[in-house]
Design a protein around this motif. Structure first.
Motif, PDB file in Angstrom:
ATOM      1  N   ASP A 138     -31.753  32.050  -1.320  1.00  0.00           N
ATOM      2  CA  ASP A 138     -31.204  31.700   0.160  1.00  0.00           C
ATOM      3  C   ASP A 138     -31.614  30.142   0.209  1.00  0.00           C
ATOM      4  O   ASP A 138     -30.856  29.458   0.981  1.00  0.00           O
ATOM      5  CB  ASP A 138     -32.137  32.084   1.235  1.00  0.00           C
ATOM      6  CG  ASP A 138     -31.843  33.833   1.366  1.00  0.00           C
ATOM      7  OD1 ASP A 138     -30.688  34.301   0.598  1.00  0.00           O
ATOM      8  OD2 ASP A 138     -32.758  34.490   1.727  1.00  0.00           O
ATOM      9  N   LEU A 139     -32.243  29.566  -0.471  1.00  0.00           N
ATOM     10  CA  LEU A 139     -32.541  27.873  -0.447  1.00  0.00           C
ATOM     11  C   LEU A 139     -32.407  27.632  -1.755  1.00  0.00           C
ATOM     12  O   LEU A 139     -32.698  28.073  -2.822  1.00  0.00           O
ATOM     13  CB  LEU A 139     -33.908  27.651   0.098  1.00  0.00           C
ATOM     14  CG  LEU A 139     -34.544  27.983   1.393  1.00  0.00           C
ATOM     15  CD1 LEU A 139     -35.908  27.914   1.568  1.00  0.00           C
ATOM     16  CD2 LEU A 139     -33.674  27.142   2.521  1.00  0.00           C
ATOM     17  N   ASP A 140     -31.992  26.176  -1.916  1.00  0.00           N
ATOM     18  CA  ASP A 140     -31.699  25.550  -3.241  1.00  0.00           C
ATOM     19  C   ASP A 140     -33.039  24.899  -3.634  1.00  0.00           C
ATOM     20  O   ASP A 140     -33.391  24.616  -4.803  1.00  0.00           O
ATOM     21  CB  ASP A 140     -30.701  24.597  -3.258  1.00  0.00           C
ATOM     22  CG  ASP A 140     -29.170  25.446  -2.918  1.00  0.00           C
ATOM     23  OD1 ASP A 140     -28.829  26.261  -3.593  1.00  0.00           O
ATOM     24  OD2 ASP A 140     -28.664  25.018  -1.694  1.00  0.00           O
ATOM     25  N   ALA A 141     -33.681  24.312  -2.565  1.00  0.00           N
ATOM     26  CA  ALA A 141     -34.982  23.361  -2.925  1.00  0.00           C
ATOM     27  C   ALA A 141     -35.754  23.387  -1.663  1.00  0.00           C
ATOM     28  O   ALA A 141     -35.665  24.150  -0.763  1.00  0.00           O
ATOM     29  CB  ALA A 141     -34.470  21.952  -3.034  1.00  0.00           C
ATOM     30  N   GLY A 142     -36.943  22.863  -1.576  1.00  0.00           N
ATOM     31  CA  GLY A 142     -37.804  22.957  -0.484  1.00  0.00           C
ATOM     32  C   GLY A 142     -38.635  21.705  -0.911  1.00  0.00           C
ATOM     33  O   GLY A 142     -39.099  21.028  -1.787  1.00  0.00           O
ATOM     34  N   ILE A 143     -39.310  21.198   0.596  1.00  0.00           N
ATOM     35  CA  ILE A 143     -40.425  20.260   0.630  1.00  0.00           C
ATOM     36  C   ILE A 143     -41.842  21.052   1.106  1.00  0.00           C
ATOM     37  O   ILE A 143     -41.427  21.624   2.266  1.00  0.00           O
ATOM     38  CB  ILE A 143     -39.952  18.975   1.329  1.00  0.00           C
ATOM     39  CG1 ILE A 143     -38.728  18.380   0.544  1.00  0.00           C
ATOM     40  CG2 ILE A 143     -41.155  18.198   1.464  1.00  0.00           C
ATOM     41  CD1 ILE A 143     -38.219  17.265   1.372  1.00  0.00           C
ATOM     42  N   THR A 144     -42.709  21.228   0.417  1.00  0.00           N
ATOM     43  CA  THR A 144     -43.937  21.797   0.600  1.00  0.00           C
ATOM     44  C   THR A 144     -45.179  21.089   0.024  1.00  0.00           C
ATOM     45  O   THR A 144     -45.105  20.095  -0.800  1.00  0.00           O
ATOM     46  CB  THR A 144     -43.659  23.139   0.409  1.00  0.00           C
ATOM     47  OG1 THR A 144     -44.694  23.849   1.120  1.00  0.00           O
ATOM     48  CG2 THR A 144     -43.560  23.345  -1.177  1.00  0.00           C
ATOM     49  N   TYR A 145     -46.286  21.671   0.337  1.00  0.00           N
ATOM     50  CA  TYR A 145     -47.435  21.303  -0.533  1.00  0.00           C
ATOM     51  C   TYR A 145     -47.406  21.721  -2.025  1.00  0.00           C
ATOM     52  O   TYR A 145     -47.183  22.738  -2.242  1.00  0.00           O
ATOM     53  CB  TYR A 145     -48.862  21.923   0.229  1.00  0.00           C
ATOM     54  CG  TYR A 145     -49.013  21.535   1.886  1.00  0.00           C
ATOM     55  CD1 TYR A 145     -49.485  20.398   2.130  1.00  0.00           C
ATOM     56  CD2 TYR A 145     -48.537  22.198   2.805  1.00  0.00           C
ATOM     57  CE1 TYR A 145     -49.837  19.699   3.194  1.00  0.00           C
ATOM     58  CE2 TYR A 145     -48.846  21.727   3.977  1.00  0.00           C
ATOM     59  CZ  TYR A 145     -49.255  20.555   4.423  1.00  0.00           C
ATOM     60  OH  TYR A 145     -49.390  20.235   5.661  1.00  0.00           O
ATOM     61  N   LEU A 146     -47.879  20.619  -2.644  1.00  0.00           N
ATOM     62  CA  LEU A 146     -48.175  21.120  -4.243  1.00  0.00           C
ATOM     63  C   LEU A 146     -49.507  21.427  -4.477  1.00  0.00           C
ATOM     64  O   LEU A 146     -49.504  21.982  -5.903  1.00  0.00           O
ATOM     65  CB  LEU A 146     -47.600  19.866  -4.911  1.00  0.00           C
ATOM     66  CG  LEU A 146     -46.122  19.493  -4.557  1.00  0.00           C
ATOM     67  CD1 LEU A 146     -45.883  17.962  -5.616  1.00  0.00           C
ATOM     68  CD2 LEU A 146     -45.274  20.410  -4.758  1.00  0.00           C
ATOM     69  N   ASP A 147     -50.587  21.107  -3.828  1.00  0.00           N
ATOM     70  CA  ASP A 147     -51.774  20.938  -4.669  1.00  0.00           C
ATOM     71  C   ASP A 147     -52.793  22.070  -3.671  1.00  0.00           C
ATOM     72  O   ASP A 147     -54.095  22.059  -4.019  1.00  0.00           O
ATOM     73  CB  ASP A 147     -52.549  19.794  -4.690  1.00  0.00           C
ATOM     74  CG  ASP A 147     -52.537  19.190  -3.265  1.00  0.00           C
ATOM     75  OD1 ASP A 147     -52.280  19.820  -2.065  1.00  0.00           O
ATOM     76  OD2 ASP A 147     -53.248  17.958  -3.459  1.00  0.00           O
ATOM     77  N   ASN A 148     -52.304  22.875  -2.655  1.00  0.00           N
ATOM     78  CA  ASN A 148     -53.101  23.649  -2.003  1.00  0.00           C
ATOM     79  C   ASN A 148     -53.220  25.110  -2.356  1.00  0.00           C
ATOM     80  O   ASN A 148     -54.554  25.758  -2.196  1.00  0.00           O
ATOM     81  CB  ASN A 148     -53.180  23.581  -0.588  1.00  0.00           C
ATOM     82  CG  ASN A 148     -54.121  23.850   0.423  1.00  0.00           C
ATOM     83  OD1 ASN A 148     -55.324  23.774   0.392  1.00  0.00           O
ATOM     84  ND2 ASN A 148     -53.820  25.067   1.153  1.00  0.00           N
ATOM     85  N   GLU A 149     -52.092  25.778  -2.420  1.00  0.00           N
ATOM     86  CA  GLU A 149     -51.965  27.154  -2.651  1.00  0.00           C
ATOM     87  C   GLU A 149     -50.967  27.500  -3.748  1.00  0.00           C
ATOM     88  O   GLU A 149     -50.003  26.545  -4.054  1.00  0.00           O
ATOM     89  CB  GLU A 149     -51.528  27.838  -1.341  1.00  0.00           C
ATOM     90  CG  GLU A 149     -52.254  27.881  -0.166  1.00  0.00           C
ATOM     91  CD  GLU A 149     -51.846  28.557   1.047  1.00  0.00           C
ATOM     92  OE1 GLU A 149     -52.713  28.553   1.957  1.00  0.00           O
ATOM     93  OE2 GLU A 149     -50.688  28.837   0.958  1.00  0.00           O
ATOM     94  N   PRO A 150     -50.878  28.553  -4.506  1.00  0.00           N
ATOM     95  CA  PRO A 150     -50.200  28.630  -5.696  1.00  0.00           C
ATOM     96  C   PRO A 150     -48.573  28.605  -5.350  1.00  0.00           C
ATOM     97  O   PRO A 150     -48.238  29.082  -4.481  1.00  0.00           O
ATOM     98  CB  PRO A 150     -50.457  30.191  -6.296  1.00  0.00           C
ATOM     99  CG  PRO A 150     -51.976  30.241  -5.761  1.00  0.00           C
ATOM    100  CD  PRO A 150     -51.970  29.487  -4.195  1.00  0.00           C
ATOM    101  N   LEU A 151     -48.020  27.920  -6.340  1.00  0.00           N
ATOM    102  CA  LEU A 151     -46.515  27.774  -6.204  1.00  0.00           C
ATOM    103  C   LEU A 151     -45.662  28.661  -7.085  1.00  0.00           C
ATOM    104  O   LEU A 151     -44.526  28.848  -6.798  1.00  0.00           O
ATOM    105  CB  LEU A 151     -45.983  26.251  -6.290  1.00  0.00           C
ATOM    106  CG  LEU A 151     -46.579  25.366  -5.193  1.00  0.00           C
ATOM    107  CD1 LEU A 151     -46.124  23.934  -5.749  1.00  0.00           C
ATOM    108  CD2 LEU A 151     -45.999  25.580  -3.916  1.00  0.00           C
TER     109      LEU A 151
END
Length: 294
Positions: A138-151
């Protein structure tokens, strides 16, 4: 086959035959027929049926995982061939955590200037919704936190470090301070993001480490709602530096650094891990790296 897999993915995402048909731009009978044909071609039942959609069978769940990879690869191939003929074109759907929305133009403005035939849709989403949206295509990309919760398994491009500010009106408690500690925020009438937002979980963590229990009088999933409450003078909030500074520039609000510790969390661009990336995603990731160098 690809069209049928796309309809199957839409049905799994929507959990409803009618909504899935609408998402695919077909009639409900056409979608139902395509799913039955797919089941016939694969030789397994994919969907539990009754008077309405009742979920995927175990075989359907396994097919869904493979279908997403196949459809993702097919879309990547189409994008690559289109780019080889006419340059980059198409639409990018980017999910962005609310606290990062003030910086999105730093990414999209130079990107669209470089690629004028690309249209960008920016959607405010929680960090969990971004990961789900990328997984579901549904999404091509995202901007989010990288270092707090597992990605999980995603491609990451760091963009900036997020710091935190107490934001309040002049004359409010602590408004005359150059900096405050997390512990000094105890007792303030706070309005904060809702607990489904990762920013709120980060704020809760740092408050708890200072012995403060977050008990906001007002919660919202909208940063604009928080800021309008702060502007009344009745509340204060804790927001990222980029967002707080944006609204404090006029002098109507104070944005005060929170220290002890001066918490720092990395925010970045993510996309599904795929080699090679589609030309659109590769160009977007390259634009993210350019933003990071600035």
């Amino acid at each position: 086959m690809i069209d049928k897999l796309e309809m199957f993915i839409a049905l799994a995402n929507e959990g409803h035959f009618g909504r899935a048909a609408e998402a695919c731009g077909v009639t409900q009978p056409s979608l139902s027929s395509a799913i039955k044909q797919l089941e016939g071609e694969l030789g397994v039942q994919l969907v539990w049926r009754g008077s309405r959609f009742q979920g995927l069978t175990p075989e359907g769940q396994r097919v869904l995982d493979r279908a997403r990879r196949i459809v993702g690869d097919a879309r990547a191939l189409r994008d690559e061939m289109r780019a080889s003929r006419q340059g980059l074109a198409g639409n990018l759907r980017i999910g962005v955590i609310p606290t990062a929305l003030p910086m999105v133009a730093d990414l999209t403005t130079p990107f669209t200037r470089r690629h004028p035939n690309v249209r960008v849709t920016i959607l405010s989403r929680t960090s969990a919704e971004i990961l789900t949206g990328i997984e579901r295509l549904d999404l091509d990309a995202g901007i989010t936190y990288l270092d707090n919760e597992p990605l999980g398994r995603v491609t990451q491009v760091p963009l900036y470090s997020e710091f935190y500010r107490l934001i309040c009106v002049p004359g409010a408690p602590l408004a005359d301070r150059d900096r405050v500690t997390w512990g000094e925020l105890s007792g303030l009438p706070l309005c904060l993001l809702t607990s489904d937002m990762q920013n709120r979980r980060i704020v809760n963590l740092h408050l708890a480490e200072a012995g403060v229990t977050a008990a906001p009088m007002v919660e919202s999933n909208s940063t604009i709602t928080l800021l309008t409450h702060v502007m009344t003078g009745e509340w204060a909030s804790i927001l990222p530096k980029k967002l707080a500074d944006l609204f404090a520039r006029s002098g109507g609000l104070r944005a005060i650094p929170i220290v002890a510790p001066e918490a720092e969390h990395l925010v970045g661009l993510i996309a599904a891990h795929r080699e090679p990336h589609t030309p659109l995603i590769a160009a977007l990731l390259d634009a993210g790296r350019r933003v990071a160098t600035l």
